[in-house]
Enzyme design. Structure first.
Site, PDB file in Angstrom:
ATOM      1  N   HIS A  83      55.229   8.430 -42.096  1.00 37.36           N
ATOM      2  CA  HIS A  83      55.062   8.637 -40.641  1.00 37.36           C
ATOM      3  C   HIS A  83      56.254   9.440 -40.124  1.00 37.36           C
ATOM      4  CE1 HIS A  83      53.725   7.067 -36.499  1.00 37.36           C
ATOM      5  NE2 HIS A  83      54.690   7.937 -36.274  1.00 37.36           N
ATOM      6  N   LYS A  95      45.011  10.604 -36.869  1.00 40.55           N
ATOM      7  CA  LYS A  95      45.855   9.746 -36.031  1.00 40.55           C
ATOM      8  C   LYS A  95      45.158   9.451 -34.706  1.00 40.55           C
ATOM      9  CE  LYS A  95      49.616   7.614 -34.689  1.00 40.55           C
ATOM     10  NZ  LYS A  95      50.961   8.124 -34.472  1.00 40.55           N
ATOM     11  N   HIS A 146      48.240   4.343 -33.454  1.00 41.55           N
ATOM     12  CA  HIS A 146      49.363   3.942 -32.599  1.00 41.55           C
ATOM     13  C   HIS A 146      48.863   2.692 -31.876  1.00 41.55           C
ATOM     14  CE1 HIS A 146      52.993   4.689 -30.051  1.00 41.55           C
ATOM     15  NE2 HIS A 146      52.339   3.804 -29.335  1.00 41.55           N
ATOM     16  N   HIS A 181      54.029   2.053 -37.456  1.00 34.25           N
ATOM     17  CA  HIS A 181      55.245   1.452 -36.889  1.00 34.25           C
ATOM     18  C   HIS A 181      54.985   0.083 -36.255  1.00 34.25           C
ATOM     19  CE1 HIS A 181      53.421   3.549 -33.556  1.00 34.25           C
ATOM     20  NE2 HIS A 181      53.955   4.697 -33.818  1.00 34.25           N
TER      21      HIS A 181
HETATM   22  C1  NCD Z   1      57.044   9.562 -30.808  1.00 30.95           C
HETATM   23  C2  NCD Z   1      57.341  10.997 -30.406  1.00 30.95           C
HETATM   24  O1  NCD Z   1      58.395  11.239 -29.793  1.00 30.95           O
HETATM   25  O2  NCD Z   1      56.559  11.885 -30.738  1.00 30.95           O
HETATM   26  N1  NCD Z   1      57.901   8.687 -30.070  1.00 30.95           N
HETATM   27  C3  NCD Z   1      58.255   7.426 -30.416  1.00 30.95           C
HETATM   28  O3  NCD Z   1      58.916   6.758 -29.608  1.00 30.95           O
HETATM   29  N2  NCD Z   1      57.925   6.909 -31.570  1.00 30.95           N
HETATM   30  C4  NCD Z   1      55.614   9.259 -30.579  1.00 30.95           C
HETATM   31  C5  NCD Z   1      55.168   7.973 -31.210  1.00 30.95           C
HETATM   32  O4  NCD Z   1      55.103   7.858 -32.433  1.00 30.95           O
HETATM   33  O5  NCD Z   1      54.908   7.039 -30.473  1.00 30.95           O
HETATM   34 ZN    ZN Z   2      55.392   8.227 -34.341  1.00 31.06          ZN
END
Ligand code: NCD
Ligand code: ZN
Length: 346
Positions: A14, A100, A137, A175
């Site tokens: 990721h 995604k 997500h 995540h």
């Molecule tokens: C990611 C981004 O900046 O593209 N930001 C994050 O806080 N993880 C987008 C995402 O994966 O949620």
């Molecule tokens: Zn991300």
């Protein structure tokens, strides 16, 4: 003698590589540690079609430093209007390894995301049929739901019904940040998995507010309570096949982080492996690190494991200071910048 650890070269399942100058600034860090990475499609505009992904992939290939072996694995950004037949073509041409799903407006550059998963059922059917993972997500976007509860509500309201209807669809809860998410994945079948970031293994939500507000620790999904961090650590080091490495390294220029409305995203690519190794070491689980970092991901994606090796040494290192983004005059602040780390990739 300094302790060392040699493992099969890992992959990052990721990653936000961005584009243009920003991509050129961050790509060498990932390519130094990982053989492959799943490239997130949330550019502006997003990577929606097979054509979009091919041209993004070309731009990535032309930014890889010379003599560096790195393979980007492309994903499509799912919208309400994604054409299932274009995706099917992209999958059969081996352009896409996954799709995604961002709930609309859940995070950075997700305005074109899915407003209702039922609108994407024809696409989900193609993914299920072709054994292609859906990467989610996992947060609802309803502003009435407390930000710390959005993952759990997503699991209850979206992931459970979706995974029931498409019961053999491969799903990665990207995540994962909560014990609820960990439990959902553990209780799911072989087709359910999750990636775990380095930062969610080392910070809980208090760190974001320690001594003041720390914008460089703000990401989505936001870090949760300590009990959730501990559940993530236990999951990562468990050796279970359903948990694997995904940094969610998400660089934003300092000017966008330190602002009236700072962007979500933590840039951890420069020391991701060192941080993961430290966590496994602290948990007395270095013998399971290779599974998490190098085996579980490719096995889930039905890809071969890498044949090269990488060595880490417990000689100490420091997370780098600010990194320049050439030509913009702006800079990036790496996660744990200036902090001592136990391990070093050599
Ligand atoms: C990611 C981004 O900046 O593209 N930001 C994050 O806080 N993880 C987008 C995402 O994966 O949620
Ligand atoms: Zn991300």
């Amino acid at each position: 003698m300094t302790e060392t650890l040699t493992i099969t070269k890992p992959d990052d399942w990721h990653l936000h590589l961005r584009d243009g100058d920003l991509m050129r600034a961050v790509l060498p860090y990932t390519a130094a540690q990982f053989a492959r990475a799943i490239i997130m499609p949330n550019l502006v505009p997003p990577v929606v079609t097979t054509e979009d992904a091919k041209s993004y992939r070309d731009r990535i290939f032309s930014s890889i430093p010379e003599n560096v072996d790195f393979t980007p694995l492309m994903t499509a950004y799912l919208t309400d209007n994604t054409d299932p037949e274009d995706l099917r073509a992209g999958i059969s041409e081996k352009v896409f390894v996954g799709v995604k799903m961002y709930p609309a407006n859940a995070t950075t550059n997700s305005a074109h995301g899915v407003t209702d998963w039922r609108k994407t059922e024809r696409v989900l059917a193609v993914l299920e049929e072709t054994n292609t993972p859906l990467l989610v997500h996992g947060e609802v976007t309803d502003q009435d739901v407390d930000i710390f509860d959005r993952e759990k509500v997503f699991i209850d309201e979206i992931l459970l019904p979706l995974s029931k209807k498409f019961s053999t669809l491969k799903i990665v809860l990207e995540h994962v940040t909560t014990k609820d998410g960990v439990d959902f994945v553990k209780e799911g079948g072989k087709n359910i998995a999750a990636t775990i970031t380095p930062h969610h293994l080392v910070i809980n939500r208090n760190e974001i507010f320690r001594g003041g507000i720390r914008p460089h620790l703000y990401c989505l999904p936001i870090a949760k309570r300590e009990k959730h961090r501990l559940a993530l650590r236990a999951a990562a080091v468990s050796g279970k096949e359903c948990f694997f490495l995904g940094t969610d390294s998400a660089p934003h220029p300092i000017s966008s982080k330190e602002s009236e409305c700072g962007c979500a995203g933590i840039f951890n690519a420069p020391t991701a492996l060192e941080i993961y190794a430290q966590v496994f070491d602290e948990e007395n689980a270095l013998d399971r690190f290779e599974k998490f970092a190098s085996f579980n991901g490719p096995n889930f994606y039905n890809l071969p494991v890498n044949d090269h090796k990488i060595t880490l040494s417990k000689q100490g290192s420091e997370s780098p200071d600010l990194i320049e983004i050439s030509s913009t005059g702006d800079q990036l602040m790496p996660f744990l910048s200036g902090k001592e780390l136990a391990w070093k990739v050599i």
